[in-house]
Write a protein that holds these residues in place. Sequence first.
Motif, mmCIF file in Angstrom:
data_model
loop_
_atom_site.group_PDB
_atom_site.id
_atom_site.type_symbol
_atom_site.label_atom_id
_atom_site.label_comp_id
_atom_site.label_asym_id
_atom_site.label_seq_id
_atom_site.Cartn_x
_atom_site.Cartn_y
_atom_site.Cartn_z
ATOM 1 N N UNK A 57 -2.044 9.201 -15.806
ATOM 2 C CA UNK A 57 -1.904 7.899 -16.455
ATOM 3 C C UNK A 57 -0.894 7.032 -15.711
ATOM 4 N N UNK A 58 0.203 7.621 -15.257
ATOM 5 C CA UNK A 58 1.199 6.832 -14.523
ATOM 6 C C UNK A 58 0.650 6.422 -13.148
ATOM 7 N N UNK A 59 -0.093 7.308 -12.494
ATOM 8 C CA UNK A 59 -0.751 6.922 -11.239
ATOM 9 C C UNK A 59 -1.694 5.743 -11.479
ATOM 10 N N UNK A 60 -2.478 5.817 -12.547
ATOM 11 C CA UNK A 60 -3.392 4.717 -12.872
ATOM 12 C C UNK A 60 -2.630 3.426 -13.178
ATOM 13 N N UNK A 61 -1.464 3.561 -13.786
ATOM 14 C CA UNK A 61 -0.639 2.390 -14.077
ATOM 15 C C UNK A 61 -0.222 1.681 -12.791
ATOM 16 N N UNK A 62 0.243 2.425 -11.801
ATOM 17 C CA UNK A 62 0.638 1.782 -10.544
ATOM 18 C C UNK A 62 -0.560 1.125 -9.861
ATOM 19 N N UNK A 63 -1.720 1.756 -9.949
ATOM 20 C CA UNK A 63 -2.921 1.153 -9.369
ATOM 21 C C UNK A 63 -3.291 -0.130 -10.103
ATOM 22 N N UNK A 64 -3.272 -0.096 -11.432
ATOM 23 C CA UNK A 64 -3.638 -1.277 -12.210
ATOM 24 C C UNK A 64 -2.665 -2.429 -11.976
ATOM 25 N N UNK A 65 -1.373 -2.142 -11.934
ATOM 26 C CA UNK A 65 -0.390 -3.216 -11.734
ATOM 27 C C UNK A 65 -0.486 -3.802 -10.323
ATOM 28 N N UNK A 66 -0.890 -2.971 -9.357
ATOM 29 C CA UNK A 66 -1.092 -3.482 -8.000
ATOM 30 C C UNK A 66 -2.280 -4.428 -7.962
ATOM 31 N N UNK A 67 -3.323 -4.098 -8.695
ATOM 32 C CA UNK A 67 -4.545 -4.899 -8.691
ATOM 33 C C UNK A 67 -4.480 -6.102 -9.629
ATOM 34 N N UNK A 68 -3.671 -6.023 -10.672
ATOM 35 C CA UNK A 68 -3.629 -7.069 -11.704
ATOM 36 C C UNK A 68 -2.182 -7.525 -11.910
ATOM 37 N N UNK A 69 -1.631 -8.268 -10.961
ATOM 38 C CA UNK A 69 -0.222 -8.669 -11.067
ATOM 39 C C UNK A 69 0.069 -9.542 -12.288
ATOM 40 N N UNK A 113 -1.442 -9.583 6.021
ATOM 41 C CA UNK A 113 -2.481 -9.787 5.009
ATOM 42 C C UNK A 113 -2.362 -8.730 3.911
ATOM 43 N N UNK A 114 -2.514 -9.171 2.673
ATOM 44 C CA UNK A 114 -2.420 -8.246 1.559
ATOM 45 C C UNK A 114 -3.561 -7.225 1.601
ATOM 46 N N UNK A 115 -3.244 -5.989 1.247
ATOM 47 C CA UNK A 115 -4.229 -4.912 1.193
ATOM 48 C C UNK A 115 -4.594 -4.670 -0.270
ATOM 49 N N UNK A 116 -5.859 -4.897 -0.587
ATOM 50 C CA UNK A 116 -6.327 -4.629 -1.948
ATOM 51 C C UNK A 116 -6.809 -3.184 -2.038
ATOM 52 N N UNK A 117 -6.152 -2.351 -2.831
ATOM 53 C CA UNK A 117 -6.554 -0.942 -2.899
ATOM 54 C C UNK A 117 -7.976 -0.774 -3.435
ATOM 55 N N UNK A 118 -8.660 0.209 -2.917
ATOM 56 C CA UNK A 118 -9.953 0.585 -3.465
ATOM 57 C C UNK A 118 -9.744 1.507 -4.659
ATOM 58 N N UNK A 119 -10.658 1.407 -5.605
ATOM 59 C CA UNK A 119 -10.595 2.280 -6.778
ATOM 60 C C UNK A 119 -11.459 3.495 -6.480
ATOM 61 N N UNK A 120 -10.812 4.575 -6.061
ATOM 62 C CA UNK A 120 -11.502 5.803 -5.668
ATOM 63 C C UNK A 120 -10.844 6.971 -6.397
ATOM 64 N N UNK A 121 -11.684 7.808 -7.021
ATOM 65 C CA UNK A 121 -11.166 8.936 -7.779
ATOM 66 C C UNK A 121 -11.772 10.242 -7.298
ATOM 67 N N UNK A 122 -10.977 11.297 -7.369
ATOM 68 C CA UNK A 122 -11.503 12.606 -7.002
ATOM 69 C C UNK A 122 -12.384 13.145 -8.120
ATOM 70 N N UNK A 175 -2.096 2.047 -0.981
ATOM 71 C CA UNK A 175 -0.853 1.363 -0.605
ATOM 72 C C UNK A 175 -0.367 0.447 -1.722
ATOM 73 N N UNK A 176 0.917 0.481 -1.972
ATOM 74 C CA UNK A 176 1.535 -0.413 -2.947
ATOM 75 C C UNK A 176 3.009 -0.546 -2.597
#
Length: 521
Positions: free
Chosen positions: A320-332, A484-493, A504-505
Motif C-alpha cells: 500500500x505504501x509503495x502504491x502511495x508513492x506511485x500514485x502521488x508521483x502520477x497525481x501531484x 524532461x519529466x519521467x512518467x512512471x509506467x504502472x506495472x505490477x508483478x 523513478x520518483x
Amino acid sequence: MPSSSLRALDALAAAAAVYLVKQLIDQWKERLPLPPGPPGVLLRLPFFGNMFNLPKHHEWIHYADWSREYKSDIVHFSVGREHVIVLNSAEAATDLFDKRSAIYSDRPWTTMSSELVGFGYWNIVFMPYSPQNPTLWRDHRRVFDRQMSPDGVKRFRPQETLAVHEMLRRLLAAPQDYADHARHMAGQTILSIAYGLDVKPTDDPYIKIGEIANDIVAATTVPGSWLVDALSFLKYVPAWFPGAGFKRQANEWRRVADAMLNEPFEITKAAMAQGTARDSVTALLLQELEDGPDRAYKERLIKGATAIMYGAGSDTTVVVIENFFLAMTLYPQVLARAQAEVDRVVAGQRLPDFDDQPSLPYITAILKELLRWQQVDTLAVPHKVTEDDVYRGYFIPRGSTIIGNAWAILHDEKTYPDPHTFKPERWLLPDGSLDPDAKDPTPFFGFGRRLCPGRHLATESMWLSLACIIATFSISKACDEDGNEITPEIVYNTALLSHPAPFPTVVLPRSRGHEASIRDL
C-alpha cells in the motif's frame, strides 16, 4: 399388524422417499451446465483440463476478460480434475461468499502450499475446516479476533507511532529506499505488538524471514502453478529423484515457514521464563493460560495467531505504501490537496496523529482509493465450496475452488466510474466529508467469513503512515538527462501479493522546518 411395525414401515418409506428425492435432485444438478469458460486442451488426456492453457501472469485481468468474452460474471476452468469458479462481480461474490457462507467458507487443500510447505496446518488464512477437529480453524480465529477488534487495536497505537516516526527518519536519510523503509516499519510494528521484540536497524533476521515467507506464499498459491497440486501422488516422489525439484524446494520453504511460526514465539516464551519479556500479544495470551490437559493445544493456537499477525500484517502495508508513492508521483494534485488539508490541522507545528483522523477526511479517502486502485491481493485467497450448489442455473460441484476477483470487482465501471484513474474524491461528499454511502473496498481484505481479521490494525498503520509522509515530504516525478519529466509506467508483478515494479520518483522534505521536525522525533 402391530402399530410398532406400521411405524417402522412408515419410517422406512419416509427414508426411502427422502433418498429418492435426493437422488433426483443430484441427477438434476449434474445435468445442469457448469459456468462458461475456456475449453480444455490435450483432449486425449482430459484429466489435465485447462492446466496448459491458463494465463501465466496477471490472472485477474484475464479472468475479467473471460467474463466479457463469455458474457458471464462467473466463469469456470479446471486444473486436473479440480473445478475452479471465478466470481468477477460484487453481486456474485455477495450471493455466494456472504449469503451462502455456510458452504462457501472452506479453503482448498493444495499439496504444495498446504501440505508440503505446511501452511495448511497452522495458518488460518489458508487453513481448511478439519473433519478431525471441526473447531480448529474457529479456535484459531477466536484467538485472533480477541486481539484485533476495532477498539482492541487502539492499544497498539504507541508501537505504530514509534515505527512510523522511525520510517520518517529513515526516509529522510535515504528517500530512494522508501519500499525498504516501509518494510522495516511494518516489521517493527508487528514484531513489537506480537512478540515484544525490537528489530535491528538493518538486515533484521525476523523481518527477512517474514519477507521470504510472504514470497513463498505468493509462489505456492496460484492455481495451476504446481503440477503436484493437480497430480497429488507426485508428493511421494523422493526429493533426490530426477524432476523432483519441487520437493526439494518445498523442503527448503518449509524450514522458512517453520522458523516464522516458531522462532519469535520461543524467544518470547524464554523471556517470560526469565522475567524479561516486554508487553506483547504473545506474552499476554500465555499469561492467561492455565495448566491443564489442553494447554499444549492452546499454545498452538497462540503460536499460529501471532505468526499470522507477523506474516500477513507486514507485506500488505508495504505494498500500500509503495502504491502511495506511485500514485502521488502520477497525481501531484492529489498530494497538494492532501498537504493543504493536513497543514490546516497541524499548522506545521507537529506531526498528525490518530486523534486528527476525523479532521483529515481527504487523507482517509486517499487510503480508501489506494485499496481500490491497485489491490495488494488481486484475487483474494481462494475459497472452497463444501456442497453441490446451483447458482443462476449453473452447477457448482462440491469441492470446487471459488476465487473472488477483487481486482475486477473494484474496477467495475458501474460502481467505480473511470476505475483506472486515481480519484480520492469518489469517497467524499461535495462538502469534502466522507461519503457514508460509498461502497468501501472490502474485497481488498477478502470475503465472507474469511474476511481478514487483521484489517483494523492494518488500516490504522497505513493511515498514520500516509498522514505523516504527506505532512513532511514532497513527492514528484524524476527527470531524465535532458530535464524532461519521467512518467512512471504502472506495472505490477504477478503474485498473490502484487507489488509495483520499481519506478523513478523524487522524495524530499517539504522544507527545512519539516526536516528539522523529523530529526527532532
